[in-house]
Design a protein around this motif. Structure first.
Motif, mmCIF file in Angstrom:
data_model
loop_
_atom_site.group_PDB
_atom_site.id
_atom_site.type_symbol
_atom_site.label_atom_id
_atom_site.label_comp_id
_atom_site.label_asym_id
_atom_site.label_seq_id
_atom_site.Cartn_x
_atom_site.Cartn_y
_atom_site.Cartn_z
ATOM 1 N N PRO A 1 0.838 -1.198 0.000
ATOM 2 C CA PRO A 1 0.000 0.000 0.000
ATOM 3 C C PRO A 1 0.873 1.248 0.000
ATOM 4 O O PRO A 1 1.802 1.353 0.807
ATOM 5 C CB PRO A 1 -0.767 -0.123 1.326
ATOM 6 C CG PRO A 1 0.136 -0.941 2.203
ATOM 7 C CD PRO A 1 0.850 -1.888 1.287
ATOM 8 N N ALA B 1 0.293 5.410 -0.039
ATOM 9 C CA ALA B 1 -0.605 6.559 -0.069
ATOM 10 C C ALA B 1 -0.302 7.399 -1.298
ATOM 11 O O ALA B 1 0.837 7.476 -1.735
ATOM 12 C CB ALA B 1 -0.398 7.394 1.185
ATOM 13 N N SER C 1 -4.318 1.427 -0.281
ATOM 14 C CA SER C 1 -4.103 2.188 0.952
ATOM 15 C C SER C 1 -5.375 2.907 1.389
ATOM 16 O O SER C 1 -6.163 3.359 0.557
ATOM 17 C CB SER C 1 -2.998 3.227 0.710
ATOM 18 O OG SER C 1 -2.942 4.151 1.775
ATOM 19 N N THR D 1 -2.036 -1.451 9.447
ATOM 20 C CA THR D 1 -0.680 -0.913 9.598
ATOM 21 C C THR D 1 -0.485 -0.487 11.046
ATOM 22 O O THR D 1 -1.219 0.357 11.564
ATOM 23 C CB THR D 1 -0.452 0.251 8.624
ATOM 24 O OG1 THR D 1 -0.568 -0.276 7.297
ATOM 25 C CG2 THR D 1 0.929 0.864 8.797
ATOM 26 N N ASP E 1 9.056 -6.549 3.989
ATOM 27 C CA ASP E 1 9.353 -5.520 2.983
ATOM 28 C C ASP E 1 10.349 -4.532 3.545
ATOM 29 O O ASP E 1 10.794 -4.647 4.683
ATOM 30 C CB ASP E 1 8.067 -4.837 2.476
ATOM 31 C CG ASP E 1 7.480 -3.791 3.426
ATOM 32 O OD1 ASP E 1 8.159 -3.366 4.371
ATOM 33 O OD2 ASP E 1 6.330 -3.402 3.192
ATOM 34 N N GLY F 1 13.089 -1.944 1.209
ATOM 35 C CA GLY F 1 14.385 -1.885 0.537
ATOM 36 C C GLY F 1 14.562 -2.785 -0.666
ATOM 37 O O GLY F 1 15.659 -2.844 -1.219
ATOM 38 N N GLY G 1 7.206 -1.668 -2.459
ATOM 39 C CA GLY G 1 6.647 -0.325 -2.314
ATOM 40 C C GLY G 1 7.132 0.626 -3.393
ATOM 41 O O GLY G 1 6.509 0.802 -4.433
ATOM 42 N N ARG G 2 8.318 1.200 -3.158
ATOM 43 C CA ARG G 2 8.778 2.249 -4.071
ATOM 44 C C ARG G 2 9.049 1.735 -5.483
ATOM 45 O O ARG G 2 8.804 2.453 -6.466
ATOM 46 C CB ARG G 2 10.043 2.903 -3.525
ATOM 47 C CG ARG G 2 9.821 3.677 -2.221
ATOM 48 C CD ARG G 2 11.111 4.322 -1.803
ATOM 49 N NE ARG G 2 11.072 4.983 -0.517
ATOM 50 C CZ ARG G 2 11.252 4.364 0.655
ATOM 51 N NH1 ARG G 2 11.432 3.052 0.700
ATOM 52 N NH2 ARG G 2 11.253 5.070 1.770
HETATM 53 C C1 LIG Z 1 5.078 6.938 -1.071
HETATM 54 C C2 LIG Z 1 4.797 5.863 -0.068
HETATM 55 C C3 LIG Z 1 3.570 5.849 0.584
HETATM 56 C C4 LIG Z 1 3.286 4.830 1.510
HETATM 57 N N1 LIG Z 1 2.040 4.798 2.085
HETATM 58 C C5 LIG Z 1 1.728 3.759 2.910
HETATM 59 C C6 LIG Z 1 0.406 3.625 3.409
HETATM 60 O O1 LIG Z 1 -0.489 4.399 3.091
HETATM 61 N N2 LIG Z 1 0.158 2.592 4.254
HETATM 62 C C7 LIG Z 1 1.128 1.693 4.615
HETATM 63 O O2 LIG Z 1 0.869 0.766 5.374
HETATM 64 N N3 LIG Z 1 2.382 1.794 4.121
HETATM 65 C C8 LIG Z 1 2.695 2.791 3.276
HETATM 66 N N4 LIG Z 1 3.956 2.870 2.750
HETATM 67 C C9 LIG Z 1 4.955 1.842 3.089
HETATM 68 C C10 LIG Z 1 4.868 0.678 2.112
HETATM 69 O O3 LIG Z 1 3.662 -0.026 2.248
HETATM 70 C C11 LIG Z 1 6.029 -0.321 2.303
HETATM 71 O O4 LIG Z 1 6.045 -0.775 3.638
HETATM 72 C C12 LIG Z 1 7.390 0.276 1.963
HETATM 73 O O5 LIG Z 1 7.293 1.157 0.870
HETATM 74 C C13 LIG Z 1 8.369 -0.854 1.640
HETATM 75 O O6 LIG Z 1 9.632 -0.364 1.350
HETATM 76 P P1 LIG Z 1 10.154 -0.126 -0.141
HETATM 77 O O7 LIG Z 1 9.501 1.126 -0.622
HETATM 78 O O8 LIG Z 1 11.621 0.056 0.039
HETATM 79 O O9 LIG Z 1 9.772 -1.324 -0.967
HETATM 80 C C14 LIG Z 1 4.262 3.862 1.813
HETATM 81 C C15 LIG Z 1 5.485 3.878 1.146
HETATM 82 C C16 LIG Z 1 5.756 4.852 0.202
HETATM 83 C C17 LIG Z 1 7.066 4.816 -0.518
#
Ligand SMILES: Cc1cc2nc3c(=O)[nH]c(=O)nc-3n(C[C@H](O)[C@H](O)[C@H](O)COP(=O)(O)O)c2cc1C
Length: 387
Positions: free
Chosen positions: A84, A86, A113, A162, A316, A318, A339-340
């Motif tokens: 997820p 946002a 999200s 979360t 998750d 990285g 995620g990213r």
């Molecule tokens: C722009 C952005 C928004 C995020 N929004 C949420 C969210 O709304 N709810 C949530 O549980 N995690 C959120 N996360 C965290 C991701 O679900 C995830 O745990 C994280 O991005 C994993 O790391 P990675 O980006 O290195 O893969 C967000 C991450 C990013 C990069």
């Protein structure tokens, strides 16, 4: 056009990241890309992943390897879930639908999200993806439960609570960039947008011409404040008193699978077991929240050993290469959230860009498995660290 032919110049996640950096306004790119406070943990996540060596078995027939996984009772071709994130809908017009379509194409779930710009109803109608729903608990629990009814009615059978965002994280770069949600007009943000005309036309002007300034789609209609206006109503601001009592309530009310995201302690994993939680995500939220948090890799093996098969473990934070997926699996995860990486993909080319990133991660995972002599995911082994 297939995802592979559309983005042949994108050869890895870092290429997608660089393309996203060029395309997005700086404030938005940094919101997606960066960590929190001194950004120690974002670098540490990378270093910790890099430090995990996997152990190759030689002279194994790897003509046919399988990356198939079973997550929460469903078989899927890859051990992945799109995490997820946002405001993915600010990165690309209907960005959440684009991510969901890429997930559907790869045969993996997409987790919507609470703070999505596109509603789960529209994502379900336009993507055909297996949708999970991520919950941030609002102060008003009754409204929170109504939101869950909406998610269930839209077809989400897996709820992800979360648990690692008890308070607002400290991200100073957002203040410096004038980027925040609600979006606020400032000369700095205006200049930033003007310098990124492709994004301005494809995302912002398109939103203004169709639905107006993007909003949080899941907020109740009577409170749905435009992102451009004042802060959201207190009732739907994020609760700071979320506890295991909420997990108990959710377990009673939610008929589907329940996942708790953001667990980093063995005791919390065990408490999740005793609350009937189906899975946990061992995660430090992509290093976006607590700069002194441990990396998931540091705690995952102990958590996996402690919980055994009482619940499933996802991880998750990285992942930038297929080998990182293999590393998390070797440490005890059954599945991995992205995620990213897919956000960079969606920023550069919508569903096809995100699909390109998933294709690359999948190809890298298969190469890693071939080199490791791993015919299936369960064959992936780490080199045990010397004491
Ligand atoms: C722009 C952005 C928004 C995020 N929004 C949420 C969210 O709304 N709810 C949530 O549980 N995690 C959120 N996360 C965290 C991701 O679900 C995830 O745990 C994280 O991005 C994993 O790391 P990675 O980006 O290195 O893969 C967000 C991450 C990013 C990069």
């Amino acid at each position: 056009m297939t995802a592979l032919s559309a983005f042949t110049h994108i050869l890895n996640v870092e290429d997608a990241r660089n393309a996203a950096r060029r395309r997005l306004p700086r404030g938005l790119f940094e919101y997606v890309d960066r960590g929190c406070e001194d950004e120690v943990s974002i670098l540490a996540n990378r270093r910790r992943l890099d430090a995990i060596a996997l152990s190759p078995a030689v002279l194994v027939d790897v003509a046919r390897t399988s990356t198939e996984a079973e997550l929460l009772g469903k078989r899927q071709p890859l051990p992945l879930v799109i995490a997820p994130t946002a405001v993915a809908g600010l990165v690309w017009h209907d960005g959440e639908i684009a991510l969901a379509r890429a997930a559907a194409r790869a045969g993996i779930p997409f987790c919507v999200s609470t703070q999505s710009i596109t509603s789960i109803e529209r994502i379900a109608a336009d993507s055909g993806a297996d949708l999970w729903f991520q919950l941030y608990v609002w102060k008003d629990r009754r409204r929170t439960l109504n939101l869950l009814d909406r998610a269930w009615a839209a077809g989400a059978e897996t709820l992800v609570l979360t648990a690692d965002t008890a308070v607002s994280p400290n991200r100073e770069y957002n203040l410096r960039n004038g980027f925040g949600i609600p979006l606020k007009a400032s000369w700095r943000a205006g200049l930033d947008v003007a310098l990124h005309p492709r994004w301005a036309v494809a995302v912002m002007l398109r939103a203004l011409a169709t639905s107006g300034i993007p909003t949080y789609a899941h907020y109740p209609a009577e409170f749905r404040t435009r992102l451009g206006r004042e802060a959201l109503s207190d009732e739907v601001s994020l609760a700071k008193d979320v506890t295991w009592d909420d997990v108990r309530l959710l377990r009673q009310r939610w008929r589907g699978k329940l996942v708790v995201k953001g667990v980093l302690r063995v005791e919390d994993a065990l408490t999740a077991c005793s609350h009937g939680v189906d899975a946990i995500v061992v995660s430090n939220h992509g290093a976006r929240n607590l700069d002194c948090a441990p990396g998931p890799t540091e705690v995952l093996p102990r958590i996996a050993e402690a919980v055994g098969d009482r619940l499933e473990i996802l991880a998750d934070s990285g992942v930038r290469r297929g080998a990182d997926i293999a590393r998390f699996l070797a440490l005890g995860a059954r599945g991995v959230m992205i995620g990213r990486a897919t956000l960079y993909g969606v920023a550069l080319g919508g569903a096809e860009g995100a699909a390109r990133v998933l294709d690359l991660l999948s190809a890298e995972l298969q190469t890693t498995m071939g080199m490791l002599g791993a015919q299936k995911l369960a064959d992936i082994r780490r080199v045990e660290p010397s004491l």
